[in-house]
Design an enzyme around this catalytic site. Structure first.
Site, short mmCIF file in Angstrom:
data_model
loop_
_atom_site.label_atom_id
_atom_site.label_comp_id
_atom_site.label_asym_id
_atom_site.label_seq_id
_atom_site.Cartn_x
_atom_site.Cartn_y
_atom_site.Cartn_z
N GLY A 188 0.80 -1.23 0.00
CA GLY A 188 0.00 0.00 0.00
C GLY A 188 0.83 1.27 0.00
O GLY A 188 2.03 1.25 -0.25
N HIS A 221 2.58 4.51 -5.08
CA HIS A 221 3.20 5.61 -5.82
C HIS A 221 3.40 5.17 -7.27
O HIS A 221 3.01 4.05 -7.64
CB HIS A 221 4.52 6.02 -5.15
CG HIS A 221 5.45 4.87 -4.87
ND1 HIS A 221 6.04 4.14 -5.88
CD2 HIS A 221 5.86 4.31 -3.70
CE1 HIS A 221 6.80 3.20 -5.34
NE2 HIS A 221 6.70 3.27 -4.02
N HIS A 243 4.56 1.60 -8.05
CA HIS A 243 3.53 0.55 -8.03
C HIS A 243 2.66 0.64 -9.29
O HIS A 243 2.32 -0.38 -9.88
CB HIS A 243 2.60 0.71 -6.82
CG HIS A 243 3.29 0.59 -5.49
ND1 HIS A 243 3.49 1.65 -4.66
CD2 HIS A 243 3.83 -0.49 -4.86
CE1 HIS A 243 4.09 1.25 -3.56
NE2 HIS A 243 4.33 -0.04 -3.66
N GLN A 249 15.00 -9.24 -3.02
CA GLN A 249 13.65 -9.82 -2.87
C GLN A 249 13.24 -10.54 -4.14
O GLN A 249 12.69 -11.64 -4.10
CB GLN A 249 12.65 -8.71 -2.54
CG GLN A 249 11.20 -9.14 -2.60
CD GLN A 249 10.25 -8.10 -2.07
OE1 GLN A 249 10.10 -7.95 -0.87
NE2 GLN A 249 9.58 -7.37 -2.95
O1 PAF Z 1 7.85 -5.41 -1.79
C1 PAF Z 1 6.87 -5.34 -1.02
O2 PAF Z 1 6.10 -4.37 -1.01
C2 PAF Z 1 6.61 -6.49 -0.06
O3 PAF Z 1 7.80 -7.05 0.39
C3 PAF Z 1 5.69 -7.58 -0.66
C4 PAF Z 1 6.34 -8.25 -1.84
C5 PAF Z 1 4.37 -6.96 -1.07
C6 PAF Z 1 5.41 -8.65 0.40
O4 PAF Z 1 4.80 -8.12 1.53
#
Ligand code: PAF
Length: 281
Positions: free
Chosen positions: A29, A32, A35, A151
């Site tokens: 959430g 910006h 996203h 990640q």
């Molecule tokens: O990158 C993120 O915003 C978070 O780590 C994710 C992938 C939504 C997991 O909570």
């Protein structure tokens, strides 16, 4: 645009029309442009697009970071509606983690360095929630930003190892005009820190340019970056890494490829950023 909280509602809607392909954009959430760029990419590659909004408590290793994580669901929904997203999943913590929850997903080795070393338990929290989202939603594609380079690598590993049937798509970092990588956490920067934080992108570019000009010593590259960041009185370096993009092992000598990444504290706000070097052959 539909908004659901419960996994059951998500499953039901996801499989209404079996021939439709779905792209999922997992988020925490406070959306910006970064996203929204993922949403747009997902729209190009799928019939339908879903966005999940969930501030996942188990991926925060500092209580203060969790407590200060920004949120504005009403504004997020407005932005997603304007963008033409089809579905938004906004579970509450108890919709995801039942009282006796005790099943976690843990990727080894590549989580032992960088963000994993600096934030114990962080990746276990990320892979657990992402596995739950994938398991419930079963998207055809899932979209992640390259700002969180490790990640992305960890999630790709998990998808391969656990045989999830979907494709991970990674999308370029979106930056403010002054080069600062967009992040929900930027709102928590003090005025002075916000003014100084673009140094992060400048030092990443500096290192990349030095490599392009023939510098191969990771030690010298790191020194040049530290010197530049050190001009700020409030920045505190957590790590600077010059690593092999595939294994994330630290390099002594840069040859054809490198992932240059860093994490820096500005007061209590910790920002990360990275840049990739590929030698044109
Ligand atoms: O990158 C993120 O915003 C978070 O780590 C994710 C992938 C939504 C997991 O909570």
């Amino acid at each position: 645009m539909l908004v659901f909280e419960k996994a059951g509602e998500i499953r039901q809607h996801r499989w209404k029309n079996k021939s439709e392909t779905w792209g999922l954009v997992p988020t925490m959430g406070f959306l910006h442009e970064g996203h929204l760029s993922l949403v747009r990419r997902a729209q190009q590659e799928n019939d339908r697009v879903a966005v999940s909004i969930f501030v996942n408590p188990i991926q925060f290793n500092r209580k203060n970071d969790f407590d200060s994580y920004p949120g504005n669901l009403a504004e997020d929904l407005k932005m997603l509606q304007a963008e033409g997203a089809d579905l938004v999943w906004t579970p509450r913590v108890e919709d995801i983690y039942s009282t006796n929850f005790q099943t976690y997903v843990s990727v080894e080795q590549i989580t032992a360095v960088l963000e994993g070393a600096a934030r114990p338990g962080h990746f276990r929290g990320v892979t657990t929630i992402v596995a739950i989202l994938f398991n419930v939603f079963q998207p055809n594609h899932a979209y992640f930003g390259q700002k969180d380079a490790q990640q992305e690598a960890v999630i790709r590993r998990m998808v391969k190892d656990l045989h999830f049937n979907l494709e991970i798509v990674s999308c370029p970092i979106i930056r403010e005009k002054d080069g600062l990588a967009m992040s929900s956490r930027n709102i928590n920067l003090s005025k002075k820190a916000r003014q100084e934080a673009p140094v992060l992108y400048r030092v990443l570019q500096l290192a990349k340019n030095m490599i392009a000009d023939g510098e191969t010593s990771a030690k010298l590259l790191r020194q040049a970056m530290i010197k530049e960041i050190g001009k700020s009185k409030i920045a505190k370096i957590d790590y600077i890494s010059i690593a092999d993009p595939a294994t994330l092992d630290e390099l002594e000598t840069v040859e054809n490829e490198a992932l240059i990444s860093l994490a820096v504290y500005w007061g209590d706000v910790r920002l990360i950023d990275n840049i990739r070097f590929h030698k044109e052959i």
